[in-house]
Design an enzyme around this catalytic site. Structure first.
Site, PDB file in Angstrom:
ATOM      1  N   TYR A  68     -30.605  15.404 -28.566  1.00 30.08           N
ATOM      2  CA  TYR A  68     -29.482  15.477 -27.629  1.00 30.08           C
ATOM      3  C   TYR A  68     -28.179  15.591 -28.414  1.00 30.08           C
ATOM      4  O   TYR A  68     -28.134  16.301 -29.410  1.00 30.08           O
ATOM      5  CB  TYR A  68     -29.496  14.295 -26.656  1.00 30.08           C
ATOM      6  CG  TYR A  68     -28.762  14.654 -25.379  1.00 30.08           C
ATOM      7  CD1 TYR A  68     -29.233  15.697 -24.569  1.00 30.08           C
ATOM      8  CD2 TYR A  68     -27.601  14.024 -25.009  1.00 30.08           C
ATOM      9  CE1 TYR A  68     -28.549  16.079 -23.431  1.00 30.08           C
ATOM     10  CE2 TYR A  68     -26.912  14.403 -23.861  1.00 30.08           C
ATOM     11  CZ  TYR A  68     -27.388  15.433 -23.086  1.00 30.08           C
ATOM     12  OH  TYR A  68     -26.710  15.819 -21.962  1.00 30.08           O
TER      13      TYR A  68
ATOM     14  N   ARG B 230     -20.320  24.045 -17.169  1.00 24.71           N
ATOM     15  CA  ARG B 230     -19.447  23.191 -17.996  1.00 24.71           C
ATOM     16  C   ARG B 230     -20.331  22.350 -18.902  1.00 24.71           C
ATOM     17  O   ARG B 230     -20.565  21.174 -18.657  1.00 24.71           O
ATOM     18  CB  ARG B 230     -18.561  22.292 -17.139  1.00 24.71           C
ATOM     19  CG  ARG B 230     -17.444  21.613 -17.937  1.00 24.71           C
ATOM     20  CD  ARG B 230     -16.840  20.447 -17.180  1.00 24.71           C
ATOM     21  NE  ARG B 230     -17.815  19.417 -16.881  1.00 24.71           N
ATOM     22  CZ  ARG B 230     -18.218  18.494 -17.747  1.00 24.71           C
ATOM     23  NH1 ARG B 230     -17.759  18.486 -18.983  1.00 24.71           N
ATOM     24  NH2 ARG B 230     -19.104  17.580 -17.380  1.00 24.71           N
TER      25      ARG B 230
ATOM     26  N   LYS C 208     -31.816  15.655 -21.391  1.00 26.51           N
ATOM     27  CA  LYS C 208     -31.648  14.462 -20.568  1.00 26.51           C
ATOM     28  C   LYS C 208     -32.997  13.875 -20.171  1.00 26.51           C
ATOM     29  O   LYS C 208     -33.200  12.651 -20.195  1.00 26.51           O
ATOM     30  CB  LYS C 208     -30.842  14.801 -19.310  1.00 26.51           C
ATOM     31  CG  LYS C 208     -29.361  14.996 -19.553  1.00 26.51           C
ATOM     32  CD  LYS C 208     -28.655  13.668 -19.768  1.00 26.51           C
ATOM     33  CE  LYS C 208     -27.156  13.861 -19.899  1.00 26.51           C
ATOM     34  NZ  LYS C 208     -26.419  12.616 -20.059  1.00 26.51           N
TER      35      LYS C 208
ATOM     36  N   GLU D 219     -25.932  17.645 -13.388  1.00 23.73           N
ATOM     37  CA  GLU D 219     -25.505  17.537 -14.781  1.00 23.73           C
ATOM     38  C   GLU D 219     -24.703  18.766 -15.205  1.00 23.73           C
ATOM     39  O   GLU D 219     -25.140  19.899 -15.025  1.00 23.73           O
ATOM     40  CB  GLU D 219     -26.735  17.402 -15.688  1.00 23.73           C
ATOM     41  CG  GLU D 219     -26.413  17.058 -17.111  1.00 23.73           C
ATOM     42  CD  GLU D 219     -25.986  15.611 -17.284  1.00 23.73           C
ATOM     43  OE1 GLU D 219     -25.152  15.357 -18.185  1.00 23.73           O
ATOM     44  OE2 GLU D 219     -26.469  14.737 -16.535  1.00 23.73           O
ATOM     45  N   ASP D 220     -23.519  18.547 -15.751  1.00 22.41           N
ATOM     46  CA  ASP D 220     -22.698  19.594 -16.374  1.00 22.41           C
ATOM     47  C   ASP D 220     -22.375  20.758 -15.437  1.00 22.41           C
ATOM     48  O   ASP D 220     -22.574  21.931 -15.775  1.00 22.41           O
ATOM     49  CB  ASP D 220     -23.373  20.094 -17.653  1.00 22.41           C
ATOM     50  CG  ASP D 220     -23.190  19.112 -18.799  1.00 22.41           C
ATOM     51  OD1 ASP D 220     -22.665  18.011 -18.560  1.00 22.41           O
ATOM     52  OD2 ASP D 220     -23.572  19.433 -19.937  1.00 22.41           O
TER      53      ASP D 220
ATOM     54  N   ASP E  77     -24.375  12.555 -13.218  1.00 23.62           N
ATOM     55  CA  ASP E  77     -24.280  11.777 -14.455  1.00 23.62           C
ATOM     56  C   ASP E  77     -22.906  11.900 -15.098  1.00 23.62           C
ATOM     57  O   ASP E  77     -22.410  10.939 -15.689  1.00 23.62           O
ATOM     58  CB  ASP E  77     -25.372  12.217 -15.427  1.00 23.62           C
ATOM     59  CG  ASP E  77     -25.435  11.323 -16.650  1.00 23.62           C
ATOM     60  OD1 ASP E  77     -25.462  10.095 -16.474  1.00 23.62           O
ATOM     61  OD2 ASP E  77     -25.452  11.848 -17.775  1.00 23.62           O
ATOM     62  N   ASP E  78     -22.267  13.059 -15.006  1.00 24.99           N
ATOM     63  CA  ASP E  78     -20.953  13.239 -15.620  1.00 24.99           C
ATOM     64  C   ASP E  78     -19.900  12.370 -14.945  1.00 24.99           C
ATOM     65  O   ASP E  78     -18.993  11.864 -15.608  1.00 24.99           O
ATOM     66  CB  ASP E  78     -20.535  14.711 -15.548  1.00 24.99           C
ATOM     67  CG  ASP E  78     -21.523  15.615 -16.244  1.00 24.99           C
ATOM     68  OD1 ASP E  78     -21.752  15.425 -17.450  1.00 24.99           O
ATOM     69  OD2 ASP E  78     -22.091  16.495 -15.582  1.00 24.99           O
TER      70      ASP E  78
ATOM     71  N   ASN F  36     -17.430  15.141 -26.256  1.00 24.90           N
ATOM     72  CA  ASN F  36     -18.582  15.659 -26.994  1.00 24.90           C
ATOM     73  C   ASN F  36     -18.438  17.162 -27.170  1.00 24.90           C
ATOM     74  O   ASN F  36     -17.843  17.818 -26.314  1.00 24.90           O
ATOM     75  CB  ASN F  36     -19.879  15.364 -26.227  1.00 24.90           C
ATOM     76  CG  ASN F  36     -20.396  13.961 -26.485  1.00 24.90           C
ATOM     77  OD1 ASN F  36     -20.430  13.512 -27.619  1.00 24.90           O
ATOM     78  ND2 ASN F  36     -20.792  13.275 -25.427  1.00 24.90           N
TER      79      ASN F  36
ATOM     80  N   ASN G 168     -22.712   6.036 -24.943  1.00 25.45           N
ATOM     81  CA  ASN G 168     -23.728   7.053 -24.680  1.00 25.45           C
ATOM     82  C   ASN G 168     -24.312   6.855 -23.282  1.00 25.45           C
ATOM     83  O   ASN G 168     -24.792   5.756 -22.954  1.00 25.45           O
ATOM     84  CB  ASN G 168     -24.831   6.941 -25.742  1.00 25.45           C
ATOM     85  CG  ASN G 168     -25.750   8.137 -25.762  1.00 25.45           C
ATOM     86  OD1 ASN G 168     -26.080   8.698 -24.722  1.00 25.45           O
ATOM     87  ND2 ASN G 168     -26.190   8.521 -26.949  1.00 25.45           N
TER      88      ASN G 168
END
Length: 555
Positions: free
Chosen positions: A73, A137, A155, A226-227, A249-250, A398, A444
């Site tokens: 990851y 993203r 993930k 996610e993203d 999650d973001d 990140n 994290n």
């Protein structure tokens, strides 16, 4: 595999004579892995191992998580996503898909496409958790289109390693709606659709059809967003949070894990410097979905634990975007997700440079989610240290190349006073005058989302509430051992990630019962929190040979 089993399966002569233990196979794989000096080469090697020997892959990742997490990851997954179209042919065994690639289609076609995804040895196993992205993203790297599939894959590997989700019950998905990245559109190797992204109306209609298809095929599936781009991330969460079992999650995961670190940082300065939690002033450098999600989570802590009103808690935060301090009088049209925290007490003054904002606000904490390398420069950090005995600095962007500062820079600029946590791993720092070694915290998301997902899978709530996210965060903050606290750590050791995930999952399960949202009859039979924790631990998968139970599996 012993000789008798080889004979039963007709494999005699197709394998060498030696029969090896899992430990010997692990030692061999690690020797080869450690001979690679390039992180991307290590990523490719581990991807190949995952699709050829799942048990061995997870044995290595679980046993050597501190070494392997940065490989499978962040930060390596960022490089892997940038190069995904180039390295794609080398990531999976022949005939094995690394994930589910969906495009816009009608519901019946989508349902059949979803059923087509059958990784090795999954007969009789339905997915429990899907991580889905549209690649718009990826980390701080922007729109990577289908190349973003590396994020859902990574993930879900952490779900398995960190919380014992059965790998046969995981579903990585990329929703390919095109890309606005011209470089990718002109890349001869690009593996995704060569078209621009759709307008919002088409986007939301397509996502709705995809989610309907997923729940038609797998009615109990937990969806982790996610993203996604900031606007769509908030839009999807607002639309679906109370309609189905899902979370982002973001927004929520990042918010929860950073809240946990902030709780422990606030406890530390309160104990050592007598700074009241009510006296904190927090500047956020970055105003995307992750930043606002973090601010919302921290705000809930001030309201719940310190009895602040919503307005009082909201006033703790100052948000900064690329144009400077976000205010109601700045003269530009603010994105909807920024409006809530826009300041109206600036008396007409506007501040663009971070050092000017620090001088104006006099913050106790500086949190970065901007993907702006070096934004927390020596001048900013020195000024923050002059304002606080123990300045709180969280550069969370990140990958590491886009972090606002490094641990070394923060230590040197604050005369080693900083309370620090980053979004990516940084090396330890040796204080030159004393030789003392200090270790940075890392906020994290792996500390939160695996346990949150496991708890949701086991309790089967109708939806994931804000209070469940909060309780997951508080459980993480409370999971530190006395030794970890004495060392000044904000987060527990990654060596304990599975036990920490069990604690987080149990807290989520407990909250589902408190809110009467749980539907799992088995979990609802638990009489105490200890029973819930035992139930969680009993349902965590581990890799082994020769076991047929559901948790150990027979992959």
């Amino acid at each position: 595999m012993d000789h008798a089993k080889r004979q039963r399966l007709g494999l005699n002569g197709l394998l060498p004579a030696g029969v090896e233990t899992l430990e010997i196979q692990k030692a061999r794989a690690l020797r080869v892995l450690r001979s690679k000096h390039n992180l991307l080469e290590k990523y490719i090697l581990m991807a190949q191992l995952r699709t050829t020997n799942v048990r061995l892959f997870y044995k290595i990742v679980i046993d050597e998580l501190e070494e392997l997490a940065p490989v499978i990851y962040t930060p390596t997954v960022g490089t892997a996503c940038l190069e995904y179209s180039t390295i794609y042919p080398f990531l999976a065994a022949p005939g094995v898909s690394d994930g589910l690639y969906l495009t816009k289609a009608e519901l019946p076609e989508l349902c059949q496409t979803i059923r087509n995804y059958r990784p090795t040895d999954t007969e009789g196993f339905e997915p429990e958790i899907a991580v889905i992205s549209d690649g718009s993203r990826i980390l701080g790297l922007g729109d990577l289109g289908t190349n973003g599939i590396g994020i859902p894959i990574g993930k879900l590997q952490l779900y398995v390693a960190g919380a014992g989700i059965d790998p046969r019950r995981t579903l990585p998905i990329i929703l390919d709606l095109g890309t606005n990245n011209e470089k990718l559109l002109n890349d001869e190797f690009y593996i995704g659709l060569r078209q621009k992204r759709p307008n919002d109306e088409e986007f939301y209609q397509t996502v709705d059809t995809v989610l309907t298809a997923l729940h038609t095929v797998y009615p109990n599936l937990l969806i982790q967003f996610e993203d996604w781009s900031s606007e769509h991330a908030f839009g999807l969460l607002d639309k679906y949070q109370n309609q189905m079992l899902c979370f982002n999650d973001d927004i929520q995961g990042t918010g929860a894990v950073i809240l946990s670190g902030v709780i422990n940082a606030i406890r530390k300065v309160e104990k050592e410097n007598q700074v009241s939690p009510r006296d904190h002033r927090i500047v956020f450098y970055g105003a995307g979905s992750a930043a606002i999600g973090v601010a919302r989570q921290i705000q809930s802590y001030f309201q719940i634990e310190h009895n602040m009103t919503e307005e009082e808690a909201k006033r703790v935060f100052w948000i900064v975007d690329s144009k400077g301090l976000v205010t109601t009088t700045r003269g530009d049209k603010l994105a909807q997700h920024k409006v809530y925290y826009a300041r109206d007490d600036n008396e007409g003054q506007q501040y663009k440079e971070l050092i000017d904002i620090v001088n104006y606000v006099k913050p106790t904490a500086l949190i970065g989610l901007s993907s702006t390398t070096g934004a927390f420069n020596a001048q900013v950090l020195e000024r923050l240290a002059s304002l606080n005995e123990q300045p709180i600095v969280f550069p969370l962007s990140n990958p590491a190349t886009q972090a606002e500062c490094t641990f070394e820079q923060a230590m040197e600029a604050t005369n080693n006073k900083v309370i620090f946590a980053s979004g990516t791993a940084f090396p330890a720092y040796t204080i030159k005058s004393t030789g003392e070694i200090k270790y940075p915290g890392q906020g994290n998301n792996m500390y939160i989302f695996p346990g949150l997902g496991l708890g949701a899978v086991l309790a089967k709530p109708k939806h994931i509430s804000d209070r469940m996210i909060y309780e997951a965060s508080k459980a993480l903050a409370d999971s530190l051992t006395e030794e970890e606290i004495s060392k000044g750590w904000l987060y527990p050791s990654l060596k304990r990630i599975r036990s920490v995930s069990a604690i987080v999952a149990a807290a989520v399960c407990q909250e589902t019962l408190n809110e009467n949202l749980a539907t799992s009859q088995a979990m609802m039979q638990c009489k105490s929190h200890e029973d819930i924790l035992d139930y969680v631990k009993a349902h965590m998968w581990s890799p082994s040979y020769g076991s047929n139970n559901q948790q150990a599996g027979k992959l």
